[in-house]
Design a protein around this motif. Structure first.
Motif, short mmCIF file in Angstrom:
data_model
loop_
_atom_site.label_atom_id
_atom_site.label_comp_id
_atom_site.label_asym_id
_atom_site.label_seq_id
_atom_site.Cartn_x
_atom_site.Cartn_y
_atom_site.Cartn_z
N SER A 1 0.76 -1.28 0.10
CA SER A 1 -0.18 -0.02 0.26
C SER A 1 0.83 1.10 0.09
N ALA A 2 1.98 0.97 -0.25
CA ALA A 2 3.01 2.33 -0.43
C ALA A 2 2.49 3.35 -1.53
N PRO A 3 2.28 4.53 -1.31
CA PRO A 3 1.97 5.34 -2.55
C PRO A 3 2.70 5.02 -3.56
N ASP A 4 4.10 4.83 -3.75
CA ASP A 4 5.04 4.71 -4.84
C ASP A 4 4.83 3.27 -5.35
N GLY A 5 4.42 2.40 -4.43
CA GLY A 5 4.31 0.97 -4.81
C GLY A 5 5.74 0.22 -4.51
N MET A 6 6.55 0.94 -4.13
CA MET A 6 7.98 0.32 -3.43
C MET A 6 8.02 -0.11 -2.21
N PRO A 7 8.72 -1.35 -2.11
CA PRO A 7 8.98 -1.75 -0.62
C PRO A 7 10.01 -1.21 0.31
N ALA A 8 9.81 -0.99 1.42
CA ALA A 8 10.82 -0.18 2.18
C ALA A 8 11.86 -1.07 2.47
N PHE A 9 12.77 -1.31 1.20
CA PHE A 9 13.71 -2.20 1.19
C PHE A 9 14.85 -1.57 0.27
N THR A 10 16.16 -1.11 1.05
CA THR A 10 17.01 -0.45 0.38
C THR A 10 17.93 -1.44 -0.37
N GLU A 11 18.94 -0.64 -1.11
CA GLU A 11 20.11 -1.46 -1.57
C GLU A 11 20.75 -1.97 -0.50
N ALA A 12 21.09 -1.33 0.52
CA ALA A 12 21.72 -1.70 1.64
C ALA A 12 21.31 -3.04 2.38
N ASP A 13 20.02 -2.91 2.43
CA ASP A 13 19.15 -4.20 2.70
C ASP A 13 19.56 -5.63 2.11
N LEU A 14 19.47 -5.23 0.85
CA LEU A 14 19.88 -6.12 -0.33
C LEU A 14 21.30 -6.63 -0.02
N GLU A 15 22.20 -5.83 0.12
CA GLU A 15 23.56 -6.07 0.20
C GLU A 15 23.74 -6.78 1.51
N ARG A 16 23.11 -6.53 2.61
CA ARG A 16 23.16 -7.35 3.90
C ARG A 16 22.61 -8.81 3.69
N GLU A 17 21.29 -8.90 2.93
CA GLU A 17 20.74 -10.18 2.66
C GLU A 17 21.67 -10.90 1.94
N HIS A 18 22.41 -10.45 1.05
CA HIS A 18 23.31 -11.05 0.00
C HIS A 18 24.49 -11.69 0.70
N GLU A 19 25.19 -10.82 1.60
CA GLU A 19 26.12 -11.07 2.29
C GLU A 19 26.09 -12.38 3.22
N ALA A 20 24.94 -12.15 3.99
CA ALA A 20 24.81 -12.89 5.09
C ALA A 20 24.07 -14.10 4.69
N MET A 21 23.28 -14.12 3.53
CA MET A 21 22.63 -15.42 3.34
C MET A 21 22.78 -16.22 1.91
N GLY A 22 23.46 -15.45 0.97
CA GLY A 22 23.97 -16.05 -0.10
C GLY A 22 22.66 -16.35 -1.12
N THR A 23 21.64 -15.51 -0.99
CA THR A 23 20.66 -15.74 -1.78
C THR A 23 20.52 -15.57 -3.12
N ASN A 24 19.95 -16.11 -4.15
CA ASN A 24 20.04 -15.55 -5.47
C ASN A 24 18.64 -15.37 -6.14
N PHE A 25 17.64 -14.98 -5.52
CA PHE A 25 16.48 -14.88 -6.09
C PHE A 25 15.60 -14.14 -5.31
N VAL A 26 14.65 -13.46 -5.97
CA VAL A 26 13.31 -12.76 -5.12
C VAL A 26 12.30 -12.75 -6.07
N ARG A 27 11.21 -13.01 -5.14
CA ARG A 27 10.12 -12.70 -5.52
C ARG A 27 9.46 -11.36 -5.23
N PHE A 28 9.54 -10.43 -6.26
CA PHE A 28 9.17 -9.14 -6.21
C PHE A 28 7.91 -8.52 -6.22
N LEU A 29 7.30 -8.02 -5.30
CA LEU A 29 6.03 -7.51 -5.56
C LEU A 29 5.76 -6.47 -6.26
#
Ligand code: IDC
Length: 483
Positions: free
Chosen positions: A59-87
């Motif tokens: 329901s964000a007015p601009d339709g974007m998640p509250a998820f920054t590039e820094a959040d992605l960097e943290r996820e990538h470093e900590a969990m080695g994920t390779n996929f996202v289901r992006f809403l």
């Protein structure tokens, strides 16, 4: 009430589960695996592990998640994920009938760029919950971004003046008369709105047009958790749902030949293990079909807040057993051998037995050859981090060794903290190497690789690449820390 509907569904699921449980009682021990995988641009089979990102976009007015590039960097470093289901959402793609918001698609493309830089693959998920934020009058309902529900734009929300009363749980809104009617109008069960499904399919064409040449976006998840309103199970799934999927697939294929089209069954019931009646979707592209099956898994006891222990565990195991059989049946018999992605599963990670349940689902996905996008990356007890940044048990659960891209067809694989084994049928036509993620915890330095030649081992990205002889048939690779 839906609670009643829920227990009816759980009852039906259990009856079915019990009648098909093996006498040993070992639930979910079926050995079915898919032989079909999404492929990357080099023809490698993809084993996908990641998150849904994110609920905050709904329901964000601009339709974007509250998820920054820094959040992605943290996820990538900590969990080695390779996929996202992006809403993404229909209200944002088509804010007015026939007008596609290119500025919104720019914002989505920016995020896709963050994932691309880190070697991820993206599935775009046209999300909805209880149809639309416009189901209830509110300051933001006019944009479709209201507080309850999300998905459809306000202009496509026809409740016909029927009530939508406040509910304690979000799922309960699904059976409010106004919401039922909004779905009945969308599926044209009322006969009054044949245009809405056409708009939906064309909104997908607008999205696919944007991402057709983008190798990072590999899949389009056509509709989150479809609900048939007054049509349920076969009358819904084999009827308007299959029809919408076919029309959306056809619309996508006018602009994009290569991305996978992912279809999901009715959510209520099928998420809890009841068989689906979804029909066949025919892919008009030349060459092999690129239709994938993307069901969700939400055993009722866990959804109601019980942990994975005692009776709740028994019921959850029974659900998983019938769920696997139902997934296999649709992927194999109906969709003709479709790859499987578990589009959503998740739970409150602080519940008793949560770790065991997580391990159980990831084991099942590994055995099935299914991709997984966990619900969700949003901060909180369901996610990998609490709002103050404290990691939950999910971080270590996700951070495991796994093959990401395989130069052939995976036959089986498994991993422990400090060992990975992968068997695959070599595809001589694929020249790119097989890529394996190895976390620092079990693979801190040099490694020993048997069964294939090492192309590279990069201790920063934690990626091992290996290659087998061009004339190899079945290849088994094992990796462990160097002695
Ligand atoms: C939930 C969010 C919650 C939000 C609700 C309604 O966690 O904060 O209020 O949606 O928008 C699903 C849905 C997914 C749900 C998720 C967890 O696809 O949107 O997110 N869930 O409840 N189906 C089963 C569970």
């Amino acid at each position: 009430s839906l609670v009643l509907a829920g227990s009816l569904i759980a009852g039906g699921g259990l009856a079915a589960a019990q009648s098909s449980l093996p006498s040993s009682g070992s639930a979910g021990s079926g050995d079915w695996t898919t032989t079909s995988y999404l492929k990357d641009e080099d023809g490698r089979s993809l084993i996908l592990r990641g998150f849904n990102t994110a609920s905050s976009a709904k329901s964000a007015p601009d339709g974007m998640p509250a998820f920054t590039e820094a959040d992605l960097e943290r996820e990538h470093e900590a969990m080695g994920t390779n996929f996202v289901r992006f809403l993404i959402s229909w209200r944002s793609v088509e804010p007015e009938p026939g007008r596609y918001d290119q500025a919104y698609l720019d914002r989505v493309e920016d995020r896709v760029g963050w994932y691309a830089e880190r070697g991820y693959k993206v599935m775009l998920d046209m999300h909805q919950d209880v149809y639309s934020g416009a189901i209830m009058a509110d300051d933001t309902a006019g944009t479709g971004a209201g507080p309850i529900g999300n998905g459809a734009p306000a202009w496509a929300t026809y409740t016909d003046g029927l009530p939508v009363e406040k509910q304690d749980r979000w799922e309960l809104y699904y059976i409010q008369p106004g919401v039922m009617r909004a779905f009945d109008n969308f599926w044209n069960t009322t006969g009054k709105h044949p245009e809405l499904m056409e708009h939906y399919a064309n909104a997908w064409r607008a999205v696919a047009e944007r991402f057709a040449d983008n190798d990072t976006v590999v899949a389009y998840d056509l509709m989150n958790e479809p609900w048939g309103g007054s049509l349920q199970f076969e009358t819904f799934e084999a009827g308007p749902l299959t029809d919408l999927y076919q029309r959306s697939t056809n619309a996508i294929r006018t602009v994009d030949q290569d991305s996978w089209v992912c279809v999901a069954p009715q959510a209520v019931g099928v998420n809890q293990g009841i068989p689906s009646a979804l029909g066949k979707i025919t892919d008009p592209r030349a060459g092999e079909q690129r239709i994938a099956y993307c069901p969700h898994l939400y055993p009722l006891p866990l959804d109601l807040g019980d942990g994975y222990s005692g009776v709740s565990k028994t019921l959850t195991d029974a659900t998983m057993h019938t769920w696997r059989a139902s997934i296999e049946q649709v992927a194999t018999d109906v969709l003709g051998g479709a790859p499987v992605i578990l589009g959503e599963f998740g739970l409150d990670t602080t519940l008793p037995g949560a770790q065991e349940y997580l391990d159980r689902v990831y084991t099942a996905a590994r055995e099935m050859g299914a991709g997984v996008s966990y619900w969700s990356s949003d901060p909180g007890t369901w996610g990998p981090y609490l709002t103050d940044g404290t990691p939950t048990i999910l971080v270590d659960t996700m951070n495991k060794a796994y093959p990401r891209a395989v130069a052939g067809t995976p036959v089986s694989w498994s991993s422990s903290v400090d060992r990975l084994e992968l068997t695959y049928r070599n595809d001589p036509a694929v020249t790119a190497p097989t890529e394996i993620y190895l976390p620092a915890a079990g693979f801190p330095g040099d490694i020993t690789v048997e069964g294939a030649d090492v192309v590279g081992w990069d201790q920063d990205s934690r990626l091992l690449t290996v290659r087998s002889a061009a004339d190899a048939d079945d290849v088994t690779v094992t990796v462990s820390p160097a002695a």
